[in-house]
Design an enzyme around this catalytic site. Structure first.
Site, short mmCIF file in Angstrom:
data_model
loop_
_atom_site.label_atom_id
_atom_site.label_comp_id
_atom_site.label_asym_id
_atom_site.label_seq_id
_atom_site.Cartn_x
_atom_site.Cartn_y
_atom_site.Cartn_z
N CYS A 1 0.82 -1.22 0.00
CA CYS A 1 0.00 0.00 0.00
C CYS A 1 0.85 1.27 0.00
O CYS A 1 0.49 2.27 -0.64
CB CYS A 1 -0.95 -0.01 1.18
SG CYS A 1 -0.20 -0.45 2.76
N HIS B 1 -2.43 6.05 5.23
CA HIS B 1 -0.99 6.26 5.38
C HIS B 1 -0.61 7.63 4.83
O HIS B 1 -1.21 8.11 3.85
CB HIS B 1 -0.20 5.21 4.60
CG HIS B 1 -0.29 3.82 5.14
ND1 HIS B 1 -0.89 3.50 6.34
CD2 HIS B 1 0.17 2.64 4.63
CE1 HIS B 1 -0.80 2.20 6.54
NE2 HIS B 1 -0.16 1.66 5.53
#
Length: 346
Positions: A133, A246
């Protein structure tokens, strides 16, 4: 619906956070599903979930016959993928795998839908890998720049939410936070130290060079996806007390000069990217205000690096569960299905 207008889909790991989001994204994007199989371990077999108003029963992956499945979305961990993905591929399915099991195999394409979609067709083993990711959101932002002027070096510090570690980590952050606010002692079980009100410069296992596996993924995957082994990547992974999404502080050195103003114009037209870049309070993306639960990769704080003549700095944020895993897998499935439809029509 007949086979030419619908696709038989299996979601492996359907009860996990990513699997649940895959099902949500499939429904939202109206993927043309014929038959849908939701699969998990024997422990979850027999449980029921809802999908588009229908009740589906979780099937046991170990005893499932993959014959007739067109596309299988895997998000059940590397060991499960290594055992079962080849079986699904041998039965005729195209496997899109979210684990790290196949990412570094030369004959397995590693695909970000907005960056290298053409690689979907290059799948001799019938398996396509989803990147990590953190790599995914960074390269959605950097690929347009690399193709325009070339990138020589990337320095990146990632600030990764606990959802990337799994459901137990989400629960640990919530439990520790509640405990500390009630003046109780905390206990670290998922992470080596307390995560609530803390930052942990550690993700994955330490390797011989002092970096961790989570950091080295950014090195290996960046070079493979961009097709350029000469790019230098210097990563630091930090786990932060954020539930979802994130963030990354990205500093790059380009091969040809590209100003921050020109980079901003370039990124404003890039697929999958949304620029949020005003030099005012709140004029930048954050996990909570922009990324959590949404599709785009967000980029802000775009500026010339005052320490390097060809340097650029930026801030990149995305939902690691949604875009970083589930959405990209479904977008790749859409590319595969479009290719198969075109072949059937030819």
């Amino acid at each position: 619906m007949n086979a030419k207008t619908s696709c038989n889909v299996a979601v492996v790991g359907a009860t996990g956070a990513v699997g649940e989001t895959m099902l949500k994204v499939l429904a939202e994007r109206k993927f043309p599903i014929g038959k849908l199989h939701v699969l998990a371990s024997e422990r979850s077999a027999g449980e029921k979930i809802q999908f588009e108003g229908k009740t589906l029963v979780i099937e046991d992956l170990a005893t499932f016959d993959p014959a007739g499945v067109d596309i299988a979305l895997f998000s059940a961990g590397g060991s499960v993928s290594k055992e079962y993905a080849p079986k699904f591929a041998a039965a005729g399915a195209v496997v899109i795998d979210n684990s790290s099991a196949f990412r570094y195999d030369d004959d397995i394409p590693l695909v970000i839908s907005e960056v290298n979609p053409e690689q979907v067709a290059n799948r001799p083993r019938g398996i396509i890998a989803n990147p990590n990711c953190s790599t995914m959101q960074m390269l959605v932002a950097l690929a347009p720049i690399h193709r325009k002027v070339g990138i020589e070096r990337i320095n990146v510090a990632t600030y990764q939410s606990v959802s990337g570690t799994g459901r137990r980590a989400l629960e640990e952050l919530g439990r520790q936070t509640a405990g500390l606010l009630n003046f109780q002692e905390t206990k670290a079980e998922v992470y080596p130290v307390q995560i609530a009100f803390n930052v942990i410069p550690h993700g994955g296992d330490f390797t011989d060079n002092g970096y961790t596996t989570e950091e080295m993924k950014l090195v290996w995957e960046t070079r493979k996806i961009l097709g350029d082994d000469s790019i230098g990547v210097n990563p630091t992974v930090v786990r932060v007390p954020v539930f979802y999404a994130h963030s990354e502080a990205v500093h790059i050195e380009t091969r040809e000069k590209l100003s921050a103003a020109d980079a901003r114009k370039l990124l404003e037209t890039a697929p999958g990217l949304e620029v949020v870049d005003e030099a005012v309070g709140g004029g930048y993306p954050t996990p909570v205000t922009h990324a959590s639960g949404t599709d785009p990769v967000y980029v802000g704080r775009i500026r010339d690096d005052i320490s390097h003549p060809r340097g650029l700095s930026m801030w990149v944020v995305a939902d690691n569960i949604r875009k970083g895993a589930a959405l990209n897998a479904v977008q790749v499935a859409e590319l595969v299905w479009a290719e198969q439809r075109a072949q059937n029509a030819a």
